[in-house]
Design a protein around this motif. Structure first.
Motif, short mmCIF file in Angstrom:
data_model
loop_
_atom_site.label_atom_id
_atom_site.label_comp_id
_atom_site.label_asym_id
_atom_site.label_seq_id
_atom_site.Cartn_x
_atom_site.Cartn_y
_atom_site.Cartn_z
N HIS A 131 0.82 -1.22 0.00
CA HIS A 131 0.00 0.00 0.00
C HIS A 131 0.84 1.26 0.00
O HIS A 131 0.39 2.33 -0.38
N ILE A 134 0.99 3.28 -3.25
CA ILE A 134 -0.21 3.90 -3.86
C ILE A 134 0.12 5.33 -4.32
O ILE A 134 0.53 6.16 -3.52
N VAL A 138 -7.08 4.24 -5.98
CA VAL A 138 -7.14 2.77 -5.99
C VAL A 138 -8.47 2.33 -5.36
O VAL A 138 -9.08 3.07 -4.58
N ILE A 140 -10.03 -0.80 -3.09
CA ILE A 140 -9.63 -1.94 -2.26
C ILE A 140 -10.80 -2.90 -2.27
O ILE A 140 -11.91 -2.58 -1.82
N TYR A 151 -16.16 -2.32 -0.25
CA TYR A 151 -14.98 -1.88 -1.01
C TYR A 151 -14.75 -0.42 -0.66
O TYR A 151 -15.70 0.31 -0.38
N PHE A 160 -5.26 5.09 2.84
CA PHE A 160 -5.45 3.64 2.93
C PHE A 160 -5.32 3.17 4.38
O PHE A 160 -6.16 2.42 4.89
N TYR A 173 -7.71 -9.07 0.57
CA TYR A 173 -8.17 -8.01 -0.33
C TYR A 173 -7.10 -7.73 -1.37
O TYR A 173 -5.96 -8.20 -1.25
N ILE A 175 -5.47 -4.46 -3.78
CA ILE A 175 -5.45 -3.00 -4.00
C ILE A 175 -5.27 -2.79 -5.51
O ILE A 175 -4.22 -3.12 -6.06
N GLN A 176 -6.31 -2.29 -6.14
CA GLN A 176 -6.30 -2.22 -7.60
C GLN A 176 -6.44 -0.77 -8.04
O GLN A 176 -7.20 -0.01 -7.43
#
Ligand code: AMP
Length: 338
Positions: A131, A134, A138, A140, A151, A160, A173, A175-176
């Motif tokens: 994270h 980042i 993002v 999550i 989310y 975050f 999870y 992180i996208q």
């Protein structure tokens, strides 16, 4: 054997109505394996010739399966079937199964799924393993029980760290990268019987509360302290700009070709790419479903795309039954049954 000697079975949930209706349209006997208390739906819509009731699918499945084998039934898997039984149990099932069981493992493992989609040449949202890296918006996403609920979005490592405190103990999870654009789900069908890829339809989801937050002013959203969630409640049909269709065909071909490198039979039948189209018309895929998806449900009477190709109503459920029928008639059932 001719096709009337087979039955088509599925679990009473998800896309069962169109699967059973489609099987009847193609002339098959149909069996709905249904949780006690839910049978009214399948009786009311008259899609099942027979209903097998259960209280606990996982516990009773071996017994149910004996009946399916006796009745020469082909099981059509959908999201509920796979999520209730789990992919390991599904891979051990003995009744005829429409689809490739090997693919389930690839689909259920995030790392394997990503490798497959990358090999297929798709654009994927970036994943942040740590994270602290980042550097952009993002999302999550929690796996399993949370579903689309809970989310959250973050823009910085500090944000975050603050938000993740609400989820103590839950470290399942991803992180996208958050892609700004419109969600679009593309429904495909690939038949190894006639070796052709079809685009069946498109949808977008109707998610609570993400799809209604815009109905109140930003000021009120902040004051009420709304947290965005993506709980799926329904599906909305879509057509895409016609100039995007060549691109979507290419993406589908890429996924099918890459699937043949990971399992001998590869991916076939119904599948869906789930992603976001950005302002430059790039499609970022965040997930693949290797089976019929609920987004095909608005198209029980066919979609604008199936209407172009078929002179009769062709749902994805019916297309599956047609594939099986052609497989039986052309002696190619082994290509599509696992
Ligand atoms: P999922 O649970 O992965 O199907 O995601 C639920 C919803 O979250 C989707 O329908 C999208 O609206 C949204 N979403 C998921 N991933 C992303 C992403 N990478 N960028 C933007 N929105 C996303």
């Amino acid at each position: 054997m001719n096709f009337q000697d087979y039955a088509i079975a599925t679990i009473g949930s998800h896309t069962a109505l169109q699967i059973l209706k489609g099987a009847k349209q193609e002339g098959f006997k149909t069996i709905c394996v249904c949780q006690r208390g839910r049978e009214r739906v399948y009786e009311s819509y008259k899609v099942a010739d027979e209903i097998i009731l259960f209280d606990d699918l996982k516990a009773e499945y071996d017994e149910i399966e004996k009946q399916l084998i006796e009745k020469n039934a082909i099981m059509i898997p959908h999201g509920t079937f796979v999520s209730v039984l789990g992919h390991e149990k599904v891979s051990e099932t003995k009744a005829m199964y429409y689809g490739s069981k090997d693919i389930l493992e690839w689909e259920s493992d995030r790392t394997m799924e990503r490798k497959w989609l990358k090999d297929a040449g798709l654009k994927l949202p970036k994943i942040f393993e740590n994270h602290k890296d980042i550097d952009r918006p993002v999302i999550i996403k929690f796996h399993g029980a949370h579903g689309g609920k809970g989310y959250f979005i973050a823009n910085t490592p500090a944000e975050f760290e603050e938000r993740i405190k609400d989820y103590e103990g839950d470290d399942d999870y991803v992180i996208q990268e958050y892609i700004v654009g419109v969600p679009l789900y593309a429904h495909y069908f690939y038949s190894p019987v006639n070796d052709e890829l079809e685009i069946m339809s498109f949808d977008k989801r109707y998610e609570s509360n993400a799809d209604s937050i815009g109905r109140i002013a930003a000021k009120d959203q902040i004051e009420v302290g709304i947290q965005t969630s993506y709980t799926i409640t329904g599906n909305i049909p879509l057509v895409v700009r016609e100039s995007l269709l060549p691109y979507f065909f290419e993406l589908g071909d890429g996924v099918v070709d890459a699937s043949r490198k990971i399992t001998p039979k590869g991916l076939f039948g119904s599948f869906c790419l789930e992603g976001i189209v950005d302002t430059n018309l790039n499609y970022y895929v965040f997930e693949i479903s290797a089976r019929i998806v609920a987004g095909t449900n608005p198209f029980i009477n066919g979609s604008p795309y199936t209407d172009l190709r078929y002179d009769e109503p062709m749902s994805t459920g019916r297309r599956i039954a047609r594939d099986i029928k052609e497989g039986i008639e052309q002696n190619k059932l082994d290509l599509i049954i696992d």
